[in-house]
Design a protein around this motif. Structure first.
Motif, PDB file in Angstrom:
ATOM      1  N   THR A 166      33.115  93.699  64.610  1.00  0.00           N
ATOM      2  CA  THR A 166      31.674  93.841  64.445  1.00  0.00           C
ATOM      3  C   THR A 166      31.360  94.141  62.993  1.00  0.00           C
ATOM      4  O   THR A 166      32.228  94.581  62.233  1.00  0.00           O
ATOM      5  CB  THR A 166      31.115  94.964  65.331  1.00  0.00           C
TER       6      THR A 166
ATOM      7  N   ASP B 196      29.375  84.011  64.771  1.00  0.00           N
ATOM      8  CA  ASP B 196      29.716  83.641  63.393  1.00  0.00           C
ATOM      9  C   ASP B 196      31.165  83.171  63.312  1.00  0.00           C
ATOM     10  O   ASP B 196      31.480  82.180  62.640  1.00  0.00           O
ATOM     11  CB  ASP B 196      29.512  84.834  62.454  1.00  0.00           C
ATOM     12  N   GLN B 197      32.066  83.897  63.979  1.00  0.00           N
ATOM     13  CA  GLN B 197      33.476  83.534  63.942  1.00  0.00           C
ATOM     14  C   GLN B 197      33.713  82.186  64.610  1.00  0.00           C
ATOM     15  O   GLN B 197      34.528  81.391  64.137  1.00  0.00           O
ATOM     16  CB  GLN B 197      34.297  84.636  64.612  1.00  0.00           C
TER      17      GLN B 197
ATOM     18  N   TYR C  26      22.513  88.977  56.377  1.00  0.00           N
ATOM     19  CA  TYR C  26      22.819  90.361  56.707  1.00  0.00           C
ATOM     20  C   TYR C  26      22.400  91.198  55.511  1.00  0.00           C
ATOM     21  O   TYR C  26      22.787  90.907  54.370  1.00  0.00           O
ATOM     22  CB  TYR C  26      24.311  90.545  56.986  1.00  0.00           C
TER      23      TYR C  26
ATOM     24  N   LEU D 117      30.033  89.714  65.897  1.00  0.00           N
ATOM     25  CA  LEU D 117      30.255  88.569  65.019  1.00  0.00           C
ATOM     26  C   LEU D 117      30.881  87.371  65.732  1.00  0.00           C
ATOM     27  O   LEU D 117      31.260  86.400  65.076  1.00  0.00           O
ATOM     28  CB  LEU D 117      31.154  88.970  63.844  1.00  0.00           C
TER      29      LEU D 117
ATOM     30  N   TYR E  39      33.548  90.603  56.122  1.00  0.00           N
ATOM     31  CA  TYR E  39      33.564  91.778  56.982  1.00  0.00           C
ATOM     32  C   TYR E  39      33.084  93.032  56.261  1.00  0.00           C
ATOM     33  O   TYR E  39      33.197  94.138  56.796  1.00  0.00           O
ATOM     34  CB  TYR E  39      34.972  91.993  57.545  1.00  0.00           C
TER      35      TYR E  39
END
Length: 394
Positions: free
Chosen positions: A14, A23-24, A294, A20, A236
């Motif tokens: 996360t 996104d991954q 983000y 995530l 990350y």
């Protein structure tokens, strides 16, 4: 032979509490597309496939999907476990998976036993060195002296070289390793693997290998021309906003390493650190480019705004982090002036607001109850002390 180097997927991670997985998935789909578009023969993933030792069901499903898409695109896959992975769980069914083209190295015993893939020039031996925790692996590797990352990796490479010597001189070699190699630059989102303050190993430990695919550090970087980190497929931490995520496309010819090409991965979602007053952040046109990023916001209001995150998310729906920096030189008055005439409960609420954010109604009720209990206990202790004093004087 064409080899694609990717690593540190950290599936299930996360980002400041934000899931995530979507996104991954997009990033790993892009990796599979690269395999197809460039005719990649082997994909190597040196560790941290998952973000935790016990991944969620959704994380396992995403990982399986990624492997399936890469395999369907035409590449075999070689994987090792990292310091975030559980070797036992990641390696479960490894011998069975190998029959389908997925080769998983998670044990010390298999360090010197490569998977061999042939091309028109001969054999390429892929050696998988999982993350080696010194205290846990030193005995099995025969390390008797000071246990360190350097010593256990040197012992593992000794097994690799012993196997290489028994193979034809034309055999080329690729080593996967999950380690912090001297010359690499951390981004801040990696978990420390230090033991006694020393976590790095020298790049010279891999001498004699045609290509070394490293995992652990999250930015793509070259330690030596044949020793590289691919980094993670998505960021990350906000410390990773300054670099573009990428993979390395390795070309081996008959003599060994012929070429290395960097292929940038698509930006799934940008990262922005914004600074200003709350009114500026939610209205100023110069922050428009970050509306789908983000966002980490640094507020500079003279007084910490109430419910600032909710206001920010009206414009920046992916705002995930918030700080308030008290302006330098602001006149907030002496502490005595701030608390004089205020109840204990009001002072406690103000402290929570300054340190974090304004407490909710339910939190205020808990704080008020805690203050009342503390006052009652203090009154009881004072009364007991007075009674003892009277008794002694009598």
């Amino acid at each position: 032979m064409k080899i694609l180097h990717t690593s540190d997927w950290h599936i299930g991670r996360t980002f400041h509490g934000v899931d995530l997985l979507a996104d991954q998935r997009r990033a790993l789909d892009a990796v599979a597309d690269i395999v197809r578009d460039h005719g990649v023969d082997v994909v190597v993933v040196p560790g941290d496939v998952y973000d935790r030792a016990v991944p969620s069901a959704d994380a396992v499903r995403l990982c399986t999907r990624a492997f399936e898409r890469i395999r369907a695109a035409g590449a075999r896959i070689v994987v090792t476990s990292g310091n975030h992975d559980s070797p036992a769980r990641l390696g479960a069914g490894a011998s069975f998976a190998a029959a389908g083209g997925l080769h998983v190295f998670t044990t010390v015993a298999a360090v010197g036993e490569p998977v061999v893939v042939a091309d028109e020039h001969g054999d390429v031996a892929f050696y998988g060195i999982p993350y080696l925790e010194p205290d846990a692996t030193a005995r099995e590797l025969g390390v008797a002296g000071g246990r360190s990352h350097a010593s256990v990796l040197a012992a593992a490479m000794g097994r690799v070289r012993a196997d290489m010597q028994d193979r034809p001189a034309s055999t080329r070699s690729v080593v996967l390793a999950h380690a912090f190699v001297v010359g690499g630059e951390a981004t801040g989102s990696e978990r420390s693997i230090s033991v006694g303050g020393v976590e790095t190993v020298a790049a010279g430990a891999f001498a004699g290998v045609d290509y070394v695919a490293l995992g652990h550090l999250h930015s793509p970087q070259e330690v030596e021309p044949h020793v590289r980190y691919s980094g993670s497929p998505v960021p990350y931490s906000f410390g990773e906003r300054s670099h573009r995520k990428a993979v390395w496309l390795i070309d081996l010819d008959a003599q060994g390493l012929a070429d290395v090409t960097r292929i940038d991965l698509p930006v799934v979602r940008g990262l922005s650190v914004l600074e200003g007053t709350l009114d500026e952040l939610v209205s100023d046109a110069r922050f428009a480019a970050a509306e789908e990023h983000y966002v980490s916001a640094v507020l500079t209001d003279a007084v910490r705004p109430l419910d600032a995150m909710r206001a920010l998310r009206q414009r920046f729906p992916f705002a995930v982090h918030l700080e308030w920096h008290r302006p330098v030189g602001s006149d907030l008055g002496r502490y005595r002036d701030k608390v004089i005439g205020r109840t204990d409960a009001a002072i406690v609420r103000s402290f929570v607001t300054d340190m974090r954010s304004a407490p909710s109604d339910s939190e205020c009720a808990l704080l008020d109850a805690a203050v009342e209990a503390a006052v009652a206990q203090q009154d009881s202790s004072t009364a007991t002390a007075e009674d003892r004093s009277v008794a002694m004087s009598a």
